[in-house]
Design an enzyme around this catalytic site. Structure first.
Site, short mmCIF file in Angstrom:
data_model
loop_
_atom_site.label_atom_id
_atom_site.label_comp_id
_atom_site.label_asym_id
_atom_site.label_seq_id
_atom_site.Cartn_x
_atom_site.Cartn_y
_atom_site.Cartn_z
N ASP A 101 0.79 -1.23 0.00
CA ASP A 101 0.00 0.00 0.00
C ASP A 101 0.83 1.28 0.00
O ASP A 101 2.00 1.28 0.39
CB ASP A 101 -0.89 0.03 1.26
CG ASP A 101 -2.05 -0.95 1.17
OD1 ASP A 101 -2.05 -1.82 0.28
OD2 ASP A 101 -2.95 -0.85 2.02
N HIS A 246 3.71 -2.33 3.04
CA HIS A 246 3.76 -0.99 2.46
C HIS A 246 5.05 -0.78 1.67
O HIS A 246 6.11 -1.20 2.10
CB HIS A 246 3.65 0.06 3.57
CG HIS A 246 2.37 -0.02 4.33
ND1 HIS A 246 2.19 -0.91 5.38
CD2 HIS A 246 1.20 0.63 4.17
CE1 HIS A 246 0.94 -0.77 5.84
NE2 HIS A 246 0.33 0.16 5.12
ZN ZN Z 1 -2.51 3.13 3.32
#
Ligand code: ZN
Length: 281
Positions: A101, A246
């Site tokens: 992400d 991430h």
């Molecule tokens: Zn996020």
């Protein structure tokens, strides 16, 4: 932003998140198990594209509010309005889904893509429009290499505090950038911080996207150490698990290195890393 300001901002957002849960959204936000994505050693990649995106680590890296859960899915032509996000993928066998992400970030995303390519594995990237806009070539590479790109809003706001039109704008602009750089509009979206609301589900369905949360959260945004991230992923590994990691929003060296370690382990354990599939209930 100064440290104390960051702290204040973070606390405010977390408080808002708690309020959301208390308000009754909690029922929608099932919790899942933690897991993560492996990465490899990441040297800051200067790369050809030296343009530095406007990183917003403080805003991006708040602890997600929601976990995981699994639910049945969509129909081919029309996307139904969900009441909760998918937390895992149904299906047979030892399949797992890796998601990254907040990117793309030219310092980390290329390393993740390199590792995935080395092992011939596909992953899903929930990108933010403002990051994608600065790094369109990375979205092109994702398309070329068979990865899925999902919508993670334009600026990573807490949707539960926004108007419907504001949410629509965040999602539409992002889908536009993805379409331009990746080649097609996204079919999946993920709410920042895992903070979903009715408008997000409705608008996502309107735009042809299914909501995908996660099963295993690597907590890599807290930089717990590469070994910790690897352990979280490997301990959480199970059929249908969706792993949250991430590739932007801060120093993601650990995330990159972790992937490098856990990916071969998962493969050796017989897992097939796959892409999210729209499913019938
Ligand atoms: Zn996020």
């Amino acid at each position: 932003m100064k440290k104390d300001q960051l702290f204040t901002r973070r606390r405010a957002l977390l408080a808002g998140a708690a309020a959301v849960g208390a308000a009754g959204t909690a029922g929608l936000l099932l919790t899942g198990s933690p897991e993560d994505t492996p990465a490899r050693s990441a040297a800051p990649a200067a790369g050809p594209r030296a343009r530095q995106p406007a990183l917003k680590p403080s805003a991006y890296r708040l602890r997600p509010l929601a976990g995981n859960a699994g639910t049945p899915l969509a129909t081919p032509g029309r996307t139904p309005v969900r009441h909760e996000p998918f937390l895992r993928m149904s299906g047979r066998g030892r399949t797992m889904v890796l998601t990254f992400d907040d990117g793309p970030d030219p310092r980390y995303t290329p390393h993740i893509l390199d590792t995935l390519a080395e092992y011939d594995v596909r992953a899903t990237f929930f990108v933010c429009g403002e990051m994608a806009d600065w790094n369109r070539d990375l979205l092109s590479r994702m398309a070329d290499e068979g990865h899925v790109v999902g919508n993670h809003t334009w600026s990573h706001p807490l949707l539960t505090r926004m108007t419907r039109s504001g949410i629509r704008s965040e999602m539409e602009r992002t889908s536009d950038v993805i379409e331009n750089a990746y080649g097609e509009r996204p079919r999946w979206f993920r709410a920042p911080y895992g903070a979903w609301n009715r408008a997000a589900f409705q608008l996502g369905a309107e735009m042809g996207m299914e909501p995908l949360a996660w099963t295993v959260d690597t907590d890599d945004w807290e930089t717990p150490g590469t070994r910790s991230i690897v352990r979280t992923v490997e301990d959480g590994a199970a059929p249908g698990v969706v792993v949250l990691s991430h590739d932007a929003g801060g120093d993601r060296t650990q995330s990159v290195r972790a992937l490098r370690a856990y990916l071969p382990h998962l493969l050796d354990s017989g897992y097939h890393l796959t892409l999210p599939r729209r499913q019938y209930t």
